[in-house]
Design a protein around this motif. Structure first.
Motif, PDB file in Angstrom:
ATOM      1  N   ILE A 189     -47.957   1.588 -98.963  1.00  0.00           N
ATOM      2  CA  ILE A 189     -46.796   0.882 -98.377  1.00  0.00           C
ATOM      3  C   ILE A 189     -45.628   1.855 -98.227  1.00  0.00           C
ATOM      4  N   THR A 194     -39.338  -6.311-101.089  1.00  0.00           N
ATOM      5  CA  THR A 194     -39.849  -5.704-102.324  1.00  0.00           C
ATOM      6  C   THR A 194     -39.042  -4.448-102.630  1.00  0.00           C
ATOM      7  N   CYS A 196     -43.370  -0.696-104.720  1.00  0.00           N
ATOM      8  CA  CYS A 196     -44.343  -0.637-103.617  1.00  0.00           C
ATOM      9  C   CYS A 196     -45.470   0.346-103.957  1.00  0.00           C
ATOM     10  N   PHE A 236     -43.465  -7.082 -97.222  1.00  0.00           N
ATOM     11  CA  PHE A 236     -42.940  -6.178 -98.263  1.00  0.00           C
ATOM     12  C   PHE A 236     -41.456  -5.874 -98.082  1.00  0.00           C
TER      13      PHE A 236
END
Lengths: 267, 207
Positions: free
Chosen positions: B139, B130, B135, B127
């Protein structure tokens, strides 16, 4: 302290650059808007020709005022706007409670807006120089530039504190707009104001600073009671000192109040 | 005047919050004493709205106490001594990626921690690139916990780290709090609305 200030300023500047890269058009439109405003006043100036009140063409009068206004307002509002943005993101509390004092954070944030303001100011100055060959005094210009930056930075601290205390309402932004729009002589000479407003304007430090700024281009539009450059500098210096003392007391009060009522985290 | 109790508490405990009270419009807590030594882990328990976050924020110096003072090594607690790990999922720059956010805070805290090692451990590697706004809540919480760890401190305060966590990450988080972070040089305080049982928890405080 100086090292921390430089480190934080560059860190926040790089952060803002990363954010603005995601909104590339925002920067382009901001610059285009500046050019449009200057162009608008250029055509207004052509329409009216020479204005008897200022004994000159309107364009150099208003363009110097705009240049001053771009620089001053961007620096005054830069930190407050960032505080508002960080608060909306929810990162403000994380940024304020660290190894650094909140004061250092307040004066280090918003450098991107300040730089854009300086850029706009310089574009306008170049426009003035393009259309009119002026007697440009670099020493007076730099002195005024420095005074504008210092005064607006001190005011930006008061602006940040007022914003933190009264949340969405920024009193300094309102008072600042009132002063810059009506009582500084940016768009019209203060002599056209009613007597009582004229008297207030004469004491307005922004008006004195703008006169000094205009004098760096060899321009003088006020007919009477023009302070000389030394007196103006001294007057602005005293105002800056008084405002600095007030802003530090106000800052201390704001932080204590916020920690007491906990409003920093419950926005 | 310093009484014998004060002298005793000051001598025995490095972290001391003695007779602390906090009042907004209503009293949140009063006359609460919390003390700890390095290596201890304290659990603050209470139902939702009981004032756990307020207590933790007071201990972390983010809120002023109505009465009392918090000291570490006999000195008033400074922000350099403490890391407050807010598990609020809305406390990052939304347009930036997870990595960009954490790199900013790493520089901001002057942290020497190697991010990539933690990405693997906290299962954030996939992640990293990202955007934070894209998210999921879970996360985001991991990112918030990693940010708290980045600020190397003597005291770590976690605000409800176990709530809304999937069971797999709950175990990872337990490893972080009870194994990786816990040492004889730090004090860990965390809040929870369910009782977390672990042999390293030295005190339970009920709010």
């Amino acid at each position: 302290m100086l090292f921390d200030y430089l480190k934080l300023s560059s860190l926040f500047l790089s952060l803002d650059s990363k954010v603005i890269r995601k909104y590339k058009l925002r920067l382009v439109f901001s610059i285009l808007q500046t050019i449009l405003v200057v162009a608008l006043f250029y055509f207004i100036s052509i329409t009216f020709g020479e204005v008897s009140r200022i004994k000159s063409n309107y364009f150099p009068f208003v363009a110097t005022g705009l240049s001053f206004h771009f620089l001053f307002s961007s620096v005054v509002n830069a930190a407050g706007e960032k505080i508002r943005e960080y608060r909306n993101y929810g990162v403000l509390e994380e940024i304020l409670f660290t190894n650094y004092s909140p004061l250092l954070i307040f004066i280090s944030i918003g450098y991107q807006s300040r730089l854009i303001g300086m850029f706009k100011c310089i574009i306008t100055v170049l426009c003035i120089d393009w259309f009119f060959s002026l007697k440009f005094n670099i020493f007076i210009f730099l002195l005024t530039f420095l005074l504008i930056l210092t005064l607006s930075t001190v005011l930006s601290l008061i602006s940040v504190c007022s914003f933190l205390l009264w949340k969405r309402a920024n009193i300094i932004e309102f008072v600042g707009s009132l002063f810059t729009l009506f009582l500084t002589g940016i768009y019209f000479p203060i002599e056209v104001l009613p007597k009582w407003l004229y008297l207030i304007s004469k004491l307005n430090p922004l008006k004195v600073l703008l006169d000094l700024f205009r004098s760096s281009f060899g321009l003088s539009f006020s007919k009477n009671e023009q302070l000389n450059q030394l007196d103006s500098t001294f007057y602005i210096f005293v105002v800056i000192l008084l405002l600095l003392m007030f802003s530090l007391i106000f800052y201390k009060y704001t932080i204590n109040r916020l920690k007491k009522i906990g409003s920093l985290s419950s926005f | 005047m310093l009484c014998l109790d004060d002298f005793y508490l000051d001598t025995i405990f490095v972290f001391l919050a003695k007779s602390i009270s906090k009042k907004f419009d209503k009293l949140i807590f009063s006359d609460l004493t919390i003390n700890a030594n390095y290596g201890e882990i304290i659990q603050v328990l209470g139902v939702n709205g009981s004032g756990k976050t307020t207590l933790l924020k007071c201990l972390a110096g983010r809120l002023d106490l109505t009465r009392g003072v918090v000291t570490l090594d006999k000195l008033k607690l400074r922000q350099t001594d403490i890391s407050f790990v807010s598990c609020d999922d809305r406390s990052f720059f939304p347009q930036l990626t997870v990595d960009e956010n954490l790199i900013f805070f790493k520089k901001f805290y002057n942290s020497k921690i190697v991010l990539n090692e933690w990405y693997d451990f906290i299962k954030l590697t996939n992640f990293k690139e990202t955007e934070y706004q894209k998210c999921s809540t879970g996360i985001r919480k991991r990112v918030a916990i990693l940010r708290g760890i980045l600020k190397e401190s003597k005291i770590y305060v976690f605000d409800e780290p176990f709530s809304n966590m999937d069971p797999e990450f709950k175990e990872v988080l337990k490893k972080i709090i009870f194994d990786k972070l816990s040492s004889d040089k730090v004090i860990i305080i965390f809040s929870s609305n369910i009782v977390i049982r672990h042999k390293k928890i030295s005190q339970n405080i009920y709010v």
